[in-house]
Motif scaffolding. Structure first.
Motif, PDB file in Angstrom:
ATOM      1  N   THR A 193       0.029  -2.305  -6.710  1.00  0.00           N
ATOM      2  CA  THR A 193      -0.274  -1.734  -5.232  1.00  0.00           C
ATOM      3  C   THR A 193      -1.556  -1.397  -5.019  1.00  0.00           C
ATOM      4  O   THR A 193      -2.282  -1.014  -6.132  1.00  0.00           O
ATOM      5  CB  THR A 193       0.819  -0.906  -4.821  1.00  0.00           C
ATOM      6  OG1 THR A 193       0.904  -1.013  -3.373  1.00  0.00           O
ATOM      7  CG2 THR A 193       0.772   0.421  -5.541  1.00  0.00           C
ATOM      8  N   VAL A 194      -1.996  -1.190  -3.969  1.00  0.00           N
ATOM      9  CA  VAL A 194      -2.870  -0.359  -3.470  1.00  0.00           C
ATOM     10  C   VAL A 194      -2.613   1.020  -3.196  1.00  0.00           C
ATOM     11  O   VAL A 194      -1.631   1.159  -2.554  1.00  0.00           O
ATOM     12  CB  VAL A 194      -3.758  -0.951  -2.306  1.00  0.00           C
ATOM     13  CG1 VAL A 194      -4.784   0.232  -1.778  1.00  0.00           C
ATOM     14  CG2 VAL A 194      -4.382  -2.296  -2.596  1.00  0.00           C
ATOM     15  N   ALA A 213      -1.767   2.504  -9.409  1.00  0.00           N
ATOM     16  CA  ALA A 213      -2.070   1.204  -8.724  1.00  0.00           C
ATOM     17  C   ALA A 213      -1.634   0.058  -9.781  1.00  0.00           C
ATOM     18  O   ALA A 213      -0.955  -1.009  -9.171  1.00  0.00           O
ATOM     19  CB  ALA A 213      -3.461   1.069  -8.134  1.00  0.00           C
ATOM     20  N   ILE A 247      -7.137  -3.362  -0.181  1.00  0.00           N
ATOM     21  CA  ILE A 247      -7.796  -2.197  -0.214  1.00  0.00           C
ATOM     22  C   ILE A 247      -8.723  -2.151   0.694  1.00  0.00           C
ATOM     23  O   ILE A 247      -9.114  -0.832   1.291  1.00  0.00           O
ATOM     24  CB  ILE A 247      -8.756  -2.507  -1.668  1.00  0.00           C
ATOM     25  CG1 ILE A 247      -9.229  -1.158  -2.067  1.00  0.00           C
ATOM     26  CG2 ILE A 247      -9.748  -3.568  -1.560  1.00  0.00           C
ATOM     27  CD1 ILE A 247      -9.694  -1.105  -3.389  1.00  0.00           C
ATOM     28  N   ILE A 249       0.953  -1.192   0.047  1.00  0.00           N
ATOM     29  CA  ILE A 249       0.010   0.047  -0.035  1.00  0.00           C
ATOM     30  C   ILE A 249       0.773   1.478  -0.096  1.00  0.00           C
ATOM     31  O   ILE A 249       1.785   1.173   0.858  1.00  0.00           O
ATOM     32  CB  ILE A 249      -0.957  -0.020   1.103  1.00  0.00           C
ATOM     33  CG1 ILE A 249      -1.728  -1.256   1.352  1.00  0.00           C
ATOM     34  CG2 ILE A 249      -1.899   1.330   1.397  1.00  0.00           C
ATOM     35  CD1 ILE A 249      -2.476  -1.648   2.665  1.00  0.00           C
ATOM     36  N   ASP A 277      -7.060  -0.322  -6.033  1.00  0.00           N
ATOM     37  CA  ASP A 277      -6.266  -1.233  -6.431  1.00  0.00           C
ATOM     38  C   ASP A 277      -5.908  -1.332  -7.919  1.00  0.00           C
ATOM     39  O   ASP A 277      -5.290  -2.264  -8.124  1.00  0.00           O
ATOM     40  CB  ASP A 277      -6.537  -2.500  -5.810  1.00  0.00           C
ATOM     41  CG  ASP A 277      -7.897  -3.047  -6.290  1.00  0.00           C
ATOM     42  OD1 ASP A 277      -8.401  -2.446  -7.172  1.00  0.00           O
ATOM     43  OD2 ASP A 277      -8.361  -4.137  -5.994  1.00  0.00           O
TER      44      ASP A 277
END
Length: 280
Positions: free
Chosen positions: A170-171, A165, A222, A120, A183
């Motif tokens: 990634t988030v 993202a 998420i 994240i 996401d």
């Protein structure tokens, strides 16, 4: 309501399991991050010496890498801890504080993204744009850009967030007046919080610690990011509404930590303000 249930379940898991959140963070907000991590029910540790970060992260449930007060010593520790966390499938939350302000800071953040799998990324719009390579302006470690209220501006930021993202797998949580969490496929727009929160140093860092606390028990990242962002926003609203006429930003920070400590599923249901899969 399904999202509420997932976030509420994760909150219960935090309080029951008390996940260990390893922070390699900045000295300006370390105490605030530790306190808000404790407030939500997790356990913080602020270990950044290169001689122990591999061992410490091996015990942790998630890792925060915060670039607020960079030094060559901490950068080496961040990368070492991050690689070890990747080996053990421990989630990593990157807070690219002030990226875009200097070339050194920006290059370090991009190098971390190259060498480490980040679960994240949480930052303001200027930081996330700079991390992606989009020209923007940053004032010190503060954003000079906001997600504007106009629908067209919001749609453009949503599209950018999804692209970010997907590019980095990634988030991403872009926080500010309006928050965006995605996401790359699913996307949420949240509108909790109070503008007075921007007057307090460390609200973004504290939000990252909340996200990391959720990620320590919830592997749907998420949901982890959304939980941290929404709870920080709700706490800001609760904290602001408790202020009397003689109180200011110092009292607001204390109220926010108190609100997180007392946060419940009922608060989430009554006060949570977000739009799921907002069109963009």
């Amino acid at each position: 309501m399904e999202i509420y249930k997932k976030i509420s379940k994760a909150l219960y898991e935090i309080k029951y399991k008390k996940p260990l959140i390893h922070h390699i963070t900045n000295y300006v907000t370390a105490n605030d991050c530790a306190n808000i991590t404790l407030a939500i029910g997790a356990s913080p540790v602020m270990a950044d010496d290169i001689n122990e970060v591999r061992d410490m992260v091996s015990l942790a449930n998630s890792l925060v890498i915060n670039l607020g007060t960079l030094s060559s010593r901490t950068v080496e520790a961040m990368i070492l801890a991050g690689k070890r966390a990747n080996e053990l499938n421990i989630p990593i939350i990157l807070d690219p504080v002030g990226v875009g302000a200097t070339s050194y800071r920006t290059n370090i953040a991009r190098e971390i993204l190259k060498q480490i799998k980040i679960s994240i990324v949480r930052g303001n719009l200027s930081e996330i744009k700079s991390l992606f390579g989009v020209d923007t302006k940053t004032k010190g470690v503060d954003s000079s850009e906001i997600i504007l209220k106009k629908q067209e501006d919001l749609k453009n930021v949503q599209k950018f967030a999804k692209k970010f993202a997907k590019t980095f797998n990634t988030v991403v949580a872009i926080t500010g007046y309006i928050d965006i969490v995605t996401d790359g496929e699913n996307l949420y727009v949240t509108k909790n919080g109070n503008e007075m929160m921007s007057k307090i140093t460390g609200t973004g860092c504290m939000c990252t610690s909340l996200i990391a606390s959720f990620a320590g028990v919830e592997d749907d990242y998420i949901i982890s990011a959304l939980g941290g962002v929404i709870f920080m926003g709700i706490a800001g609203e609760i904290g602001y509404n408790k202020l009397n006429k003689d109180e200011g930003i110092g009292s607001l920070k204390v109220n926010i930590i108190d609100a997180i400590y007392k946060m419940s599923e009922e608060d989430l249901i009554k006060k949570g303000n977000f739009i799921e899969n907002s069109s963009c």
